[in-house]
Design a protein around this motif. Structure first.
Motif, short mmCIF file in Angstrom:
data_model
loop_
_atom_site.label_atom_id
_atom_site.label_comp_id
_atom_site.label_asym_id
_atom_site.label_seq_id
_atom_site.Cartn_x
_atom_site.Cartn_y
_atom_site.Cartn_z
N LEU A 174 -4.90 -3.99 -6.74
CA LEU A 174 -3.72 -4.79 -6.41
C LEU A 174 -2.51 -4.34 -7.20
CD1 LEU A 174 -2.51 -7.16 -4.86
CD2 LEU A 174 -3.22 -8.66 -6.74
N ALA A 175 -2.70 -3.94 -8.44
CA ALA A 175 -1.58 -3.43 -9.24
C ALA A 175 -1.02 -2.15 -8.64
CB ALA A 175 -2.04 -3.20 -10.68
N SER A 176 -1.90 -1.24 -8.17
CA SER A 176 -1.43 0.00 -7.54
C SER A 176 -0.69 -0.30 -6.24
CB SER A 176 -2.61 0.93 -7.27
OG SER A 176 -3.25 1.29 -8.47
N TRP A 177 -1.22 -1.23 -5.44
CA TRP A 177 -0.55 -1.59 -4.20
C TRP A 177 0.82 -2.22 -4.49
CZ3 TRP A 177 1.33 -6.19 -2.35
CH2 TRP A 177 1.69 -6.23 -1.00
N SER A 178 0.88 -3.10 -5.49
CA SER A 178 2.14 -3.76 -5.83
C SER A 178 3.19 -2.74 -6.27
CB SER A 178 1.91 -4.79 -6.95
OG SER A 178 1.01 -5.79 -6.53
N GLN A 179 2.78 -1.77 -7.04
CA GLN A 179 3.72 -0.73 -7.47
C GLN A 179 4.21 0.09 -6.29
OE1 GLN A 179 2.12 1.90 -10.41
NE2 GLN A 179 4.02 3.04 -10.68
N ALA A 180 3.28 0.43 -5.34
CA ALA A 180 3.69 1.21 -4.18
C ALA A 180 4.62 0.44 -3.26
CB ALA A 180 2.45 1.66 -3.40
#
Length: 803
Positions: free
Chosen positions: A395-401
């Motif tokens: 979720l952190a990677s998706w939020s950053q993207a």
């Protein structure tokens, strides 16, 4: 009659579904067409039953020449039955679409025609060779020869284990002969009256009948497959119309063929000029068939030539050429069995000929028993897979993207979880087309897809879209992926079942076929989500364990902590067992994480990962995986995920339940609240709320018709009716639970609908007409709602209107 009724029924169905309007006349036409079709079938059944009960008919036709023909022409009868069963489709629409695909390529049309004509010639020549030649009985095989072959097969079985099945069969024959008084060191001298005279058969008549059969039955099924599409075609010279005309012309081909062959009764007499000429023609036809069978075996059994040859000629020609080779092989075996005296062990059972088919079947069954490992190990790379992501990390990677912490931006961010149901190449084509249309750009700060859960062909569509989202489905899936797979099944895997040699199996061939059209599928699956890699939506590919019935999952995400155990073959835990350290009650239950137990020590290609979700016997075998460390005791065989649940929404639902607390923590942080217990520490305050949304992609032309009220069920049939009725309930339950979890306004479903004419099949090849149907349906579904945002807006309007 049946064909005309089926056309009328389909035309009425077309009007009702809205392509040509509907009226009261349409309803009458649909009812009359359906009623006429079933009445015609009932009349045929009654006629057959009436004939069956006529003793004179049975006495005249069954107990006479027909039974003699069945006895002497076993292989010809068997090939005829196999050809008919294959062309009927055997509960699948793949064959009908493969027949339509004959018109897609001139090379395929010519090859299919040549193959069918060659099978007719082989039928004609093999009947003459099997029943039209007379030879004296030869001596039985010496017992020591059988014993020597048994020993050699046993030794060779050390390397090719399936040969132990042959060794067991030969050992049984030696033992039976010994019990009959002929040990291996003695000669077998049968009594002079051990043989029986063969009944005479009208070879000319039966050769003509078998020669006509392949052409007639193939022409009839071509007409059946193309009739309705031809009626509904918009152009006069469309492919279905041309194929229908070809089928009508092919129905008259046997007349021309028989006139050219001009068989005569003198073919059995070599002392007349006409008999010699006929015999020479028969030998030439039979020899040509034998040479063709050998050549096709070589072309289909070598990877360097198999793809080019099989894909060019098509699946119909591949199967027909194989039947030619089998017919030649079987005819020669039967000729030997008819003219060779059985060994003493078989004569003790009063057998006057060697039962070659029964012995081959025994060899096949015993080989499958003694070979406990099999030859269908899943291809794995020599590189280790990176560790699985946690839900918080993903979720952190998706939020950053998706730039959820970008200053000054406060618009909501849709987090989309996709579920793509199964359906072979149809599902792959439809899933890839839907995803490419709704999410054409996966760059910048607009990458809403968080994860995509797939089953069977839906998994392949997901992997194709993830690997190269800019390529269109028709560039990847309009190729024939069935022919090479079937060619390898028949020419390599089937002989391997008897012999046990190693090498690639047909599953690997299917994966290689996908990779030939999309090279990105050769890349390691887990490497896409290695630490430091650019964000890519998570692929959740669902399969089924044959041993336990558990869901299997190939995914870069750890999702199976709830039932994690020390045994990598198990997934079923008791709810009242003490929780495992690090697990959560929200984790997916009854699921085996293949990445954790089997693939962390060897990554797999993207094509292999997709096929681990789409192995549907018998076209593709169950894939064997051994747990890391080469622990042979712990292994799993993986098949299609549709055995557990075919909509792929069950895993999507489990993922959402695991993800929801983290989304709530994120949205609370957007509102300025302090992080609650269990919330991850964020490096900066987010500015965009996350709105979870579900996208269900279905492709199976499903009907939601309710069952009609009727009489009580018949008690003897209740178990079977209960199993049939509950077959798809698990899919419906998973969809409904997912719908309830996301809510009406956040649930989008894209599906095709039944329609007359060409429909995409459940298989691994699509005709151009089937592709056109899917393209038309996708345009209709997306008309006015071409973006995902518009689809969500439409869902919310629908929910508001239904309140």
């Amino acid at each position: 009659m049946i064909l005309v009724a089926e056309v009328a029924e389909s035309v009425a169905f077309l009007m009702i579904t809205g392509r040509a309007g509907s009226s009261q006349f349409t309803g009458w036409l649909l009812g009359i067409g359906t009623l006429a079709k079933w009445l015609a079938l009932a009349v045929l059944v009654l006629l057959a039953a009436a004939l069956a009960f006529q003793a004179q008919v049975i006495r005249k036709h069954v107990n006479g020449q027909t039974m003699t023909a069945v006895k002497q022409l076993r292989w010809q009868v068997g090939i005829a039955l196999v050809l008919t069963a294959l062309l009927t489709g055997v509960s699948t629409d793949q064959i009908q679409d493969a027949l339509l695909a004959i018109a897609d390529s001139p090379a395929r049309a010519v090859s299919s025609g040549v193959a069918v004509v060659l099978l007719s010639l082989t039928m004609w020549a093999s009947v003459h060779r099997a029943a039209g030649t007379e030879r004296e009985k030869s001596d039985p095989i010496r017992p020591w020869v059988i014993l020597s072959a048994c020993v050699l097969a046993g030794i060779a079985g050390i390397w090719w284990r399936n040969l132990w099945g042959l060794a067991i069969v030969l050992a049984a024959l030696v033992a039976l002969s010994w019990l009959a008084g002929v040990p291996p060191w003695r000669s077998d001298n049968p009594d002079s009256d051990s043989s029986t005279a063969r009944q005479k058969l009208d070879v000319t008549v039966w050769a003509a009948r078998f020669a006509v059969f392949p052409c007639v039955v193939t022409a009839l099924f071509i007409i059946r497959s193309s009739a309705v599409p031809a009626v509904l075609a918009k152009e006069l010279l469309s492919r279905p119309v041309v194929l229908f005309a070809v089928g009508l012309g092919a129905a008259f081909l046997p007349i021309v063929l028989l006139s050219l062959l001009r068989p005569s009764a003198a073919a059995r007499r070599d002392d007349t000029p006409s008999g010699t000429d006929d015999r020479r023609r028969i030998n030439w036809a039979y020899g040509f068939a034998a040479v063709t069978g050998v050549i096709t075996f070589v072309l289909c059994g070598v990877p360097a030539t198999m793809f080019g040859f099989a894909v060019t000629v098509g699946p119909i020609a591949v199967v027909t050429f194989f039947l030619v080779a089998v017919l030649v092989f079987g005819t020669e075996l039967e000729r030997w069995a008819d003219h060779a005296t059985p060994i003493a062990g078989l004569r003790g059972f009063r057998l006057h000929r060697t039962p070659v088919f029964f012995l081959l079947l025994a060899w096949f069954l015993l080989a499958s028993v003694v070979d406990g490992r099999g030859h269908h190990t899943v291809r794995r790379a020599e590189v280790d897979a990176p560790p699985s992501l946690t839900v918080a990390e993903a979720l952190a990677s998706w939020s950053q993207a998706n730039c959820t912490a970008e200053p000054g931006r406060e618009d909501p961010a849709n987090l989309v979880i996709v579920a793509a149901s199964g359906g072979g190449i149809r599902a792959a084509y439809w899933t890839e087309g839907v995803l490419r249309s709704l999410f054409p750009d996966q760059t910048g700060c607009d990458r809403p897809v968080f994860a995509a859960s797939g089953v069977s062909g839906g998994s392949l569509g997901i992997m194709s879209w993830l690997s190269k989202p800019e390529e269109k489905a028709e560039q990847v899936f309009d190729q024939d992926h069935l022919s090479a797979t079937v060619a390898w099944l028949l020419h390599v895997d089937l002989p391997r079942s008897f012999l046990g040699f190693g090498g690639l199996d047909r599953a690997a061939v299917l994966e290689m076929s996908w990779e030939r059209e999309q090279r990105a599928l050769e890349q390691p699956f887990y490497a896409h989500w290695a630490p430091g890699a650019e964000w890519m939506p998570l692929a959740l590919l669902n399969g089924t364990s044959v041993e336990s019935g558990c869901r299997t999952l190939v995914a870069p995400l750890a999702l199976s902590g709830y039932d994690r155990s020390g045994n990598p073959m198990a997934c079923k835990g008791r709810p009242d067992d003490p929780p495992i350290a690090g697990s959560s009650s929200a984790d997916a239950p009854a699921l085996i994480d293949l990445g954790q137990h089997y693939l962390r020590c060897g990554d797999v290609n993207g094509s292999t990962a997709a096929l681990l979700s789409a192995r549907f016997p018998y076209i593709t075998p169950a894939g064997r995986l051994t747990s890391c460390g080469n622990d042979e005791e712990h292994h799993v065989h993986v098949v299609d995920g549709g055995y557990v649940e075919a909509s792929a929404s069950l895993t999507a639902h489990d993922l959402y339940l695991t993800l929801r607390p983290f989304i709530e923590c994120h949205n609370a942080a957007v509102a300025g609240a302090s992080p609650g217990e269990g919330c991850p520490v964020l490096s900066q305050r987010p500015t965009r709320r996350i709105v979870p949304t579900m996208l269900q992609i279905d492709n199976g032309y499903d009907s939601v018709a309710t069952p009609e009220a009727g009489d009580r069920p018949r008690e003897l049939l209740v178990p079977l009716e209960g199993v049939r009725a509950t077959a798809g309930i698990g899919d419906s339950a998973a969809r409904q639970r997912t719908y309830d979890a996301f809510g009406c306004e956040s649930y989008v479903r894209i599906a095709n609908v039944p329609s007359p004419g060409v429909q995409a099949p459940l298989g691994w090849t699509l005709s151009k007409d089937a592709q056109a149907d899917l393209d038309d349906q996708l345009k209709a579904v997306l008309k006015g709602r071409a973006t995902f945002e518009e689809q969500v807006r439409h869902a919310r309007e629908r929910c508001t209107a239904s309140r």
